[in-house]
Design an enzyme around this catalytic site. Sequence first.
Site, PDB file in Angstrom:
ATOM      1  CG  ASP A  40      -2.112   0.855   1.112  1.00  0.00           C
ATOM      2  OD1 ASP A  40      -2.141   1.702   0.213  1.00  0.00           O
ATOM      3  OD2 ASP A  40      -3.047   0.689   1.917  1.00  0.00           O
ATOM      4  CG  ASP A  41      -0.005   4.749  -0.067  1.00  0.00           C
ATOM      5  OD1 ASP A  41      -0.779   4.413  -0.977  1.00  0.00           O
ATOM      6  OD2 ASP A  41      -0.317   5.536   0.843  1.00  0.00           O
ATOM      7  CB  CYS A  76      -5.907   3.065  -1.686  1.00  0.00           C
ATOM      8  SG  CYS A  76      -4.478   3.723  -0.805  1.00  0.00           S
ATOM      9  CG  ASP A 302      -2.198   0.764  -3.350  1.00  0.00           C
ATOM     10  OD1 ASP A 302      -1.048   1.221  -3.179  1.00  0.00           O
ATOM     11  OD2 ASP A 302      -3.087   0.833  -2.469  1.00  0.00           O
ATOM     12  CG  ASN A 303      -1.186   4.463  -4.590  1.00  0.00           C
ATOM     13  OD1 ASN A 303      -2.308   4.025  -4.329  1.00  0.00           O
ATOM     14  ND2 ASN A 303      -0.402   4.989  -3.673  1.00  0.00           N
TER      15      ASN A 303
END
Length: 498
Positions: A40-41, A76, A302-303
Amino acid sequence: MPYAVVCTVLMLPLLTAMCFGLVASTDRKTNYNIVLIVTDDQGMMLQGMTPMTNTLQQIANEGATFANAFTTTPLCCPSRSSILSGQYAHNHKTINNSISGGCYGEYWRQHVEPAALPVALANAGYKTFFAGKYLNEYFSKEIPPGWSEWFGLHGNSRYYNYTINENGTPVQYSSVYFTDYLQSKLDNFLSSMDGKQNFFAMVAPSAPHAPFTPANRHKNLFPDVKAVRTPNFNIPSGPLDKHWLLTMQPSVLPESLMEQLDSIQRKRWQTLVGVDEMVLAIVRRLKEKNLLENTYIFYTSDNGYHIGQFAQAYDKRQPYETDIRVPFLVKGPSVHPKSLSDIPIALIDVAPTILKIAGLQIPISMDGVPIPLNEGRSTTERQILIEYWGEGNTETYNDECPWQAADRLQLCSIDAACHCQDAWNNTYNCVRHVAIDLNFIYCEFKDNEHFVEAYDLSKDLYQMENVGYNTLPSVKAKYSLAITNLSACIGPTCNIIY
């Protein structure tokens, strides 16, 4: 500037499907297991993979690293929806992290989720497993369709004090570190596999998302690590350099904020060490069960994330490499060890790639294409759409900052020197164009200024010089046409090059 078409959409449906890899072999004799790890991130531009020593050794060194991997929406819930559906956000209609923005909303639950990746795999006889963060607005006793075993986090990323839907029963945990919880559940699942049934396991830890809480055993690691002082770190932006949100005051972040940014980088690394331990545990369990040689392991996020770039404190949501470029590693049968690929790929490609591995037909509704997993470095031309819908309303402003509710700003805080991270018209569409001799991004903002940003990343990796207003009109017209068409594309029409 090339003006080619990968496949004409006027072809017969079968020919179109074959051209885009949409017809997969029905030979089910070579089915494989698949493990998908989504952090996540976790970006690439700020040394995001540096603390992942086990992951680099066990997956990258034993498989392939894709250097040109991008999220199609740097946020997200839209990005995770794209991973599961193989669709751009304008098709799955999850445009932000709220229910009103489609995050675990009615359209997703009624029209997208029933046909998503796990459903196709379950229908083909795969045993499916999920543990971790699903979608930000998931607070349900319902188990999404297609999952055999389900351990879904309620809400957004957390490290302690969380609620998990355990196969239909909400269970609260206060003191169990979330990554350790996920490792335990996944280990139990893998230990139960005997090789007689193929499986798909997806695990989605919170790391390194805010609040950046490491496990106690990791909290003293990397004492000297600081936020990466990239050439674009904490520099001011003029009116023609960047879109208006980045030009708001203060033009640079105060020196008093630097210690906090350093701490964020350090804590993010610390949270990732727990994920790195989990990756090693996954590999060891697969090896112990004699499943490793028949299993594909995907690792991505996700990013991305920025910390201080262009005087924005810390977040994502921007069309810059820090926010849109993600790690992407794959290990598995036929993947050459220690291979590095420049092939441009996107997170919408994950679902069609996994379906192809499983020997299943890829729905024509999927916008992504299967990733060539064993073709080395050879760059193929591709235009990837990056789309984002800005948020902000009269309720999201912070009265501690010197702005008005009418400005409709969001994510403004004293901690970030009131340099806001988002706004109602921070809405843009970009074409990320990669080819053998081209590394370019062109963006159009849907604001009152109709602002344009473009960067030649082969010369300007840190996006310091906006060439959007110096580009030939004919080139701008072609990219503008590409944005118009890609923003409305469905399936095969998402893979035309303008």
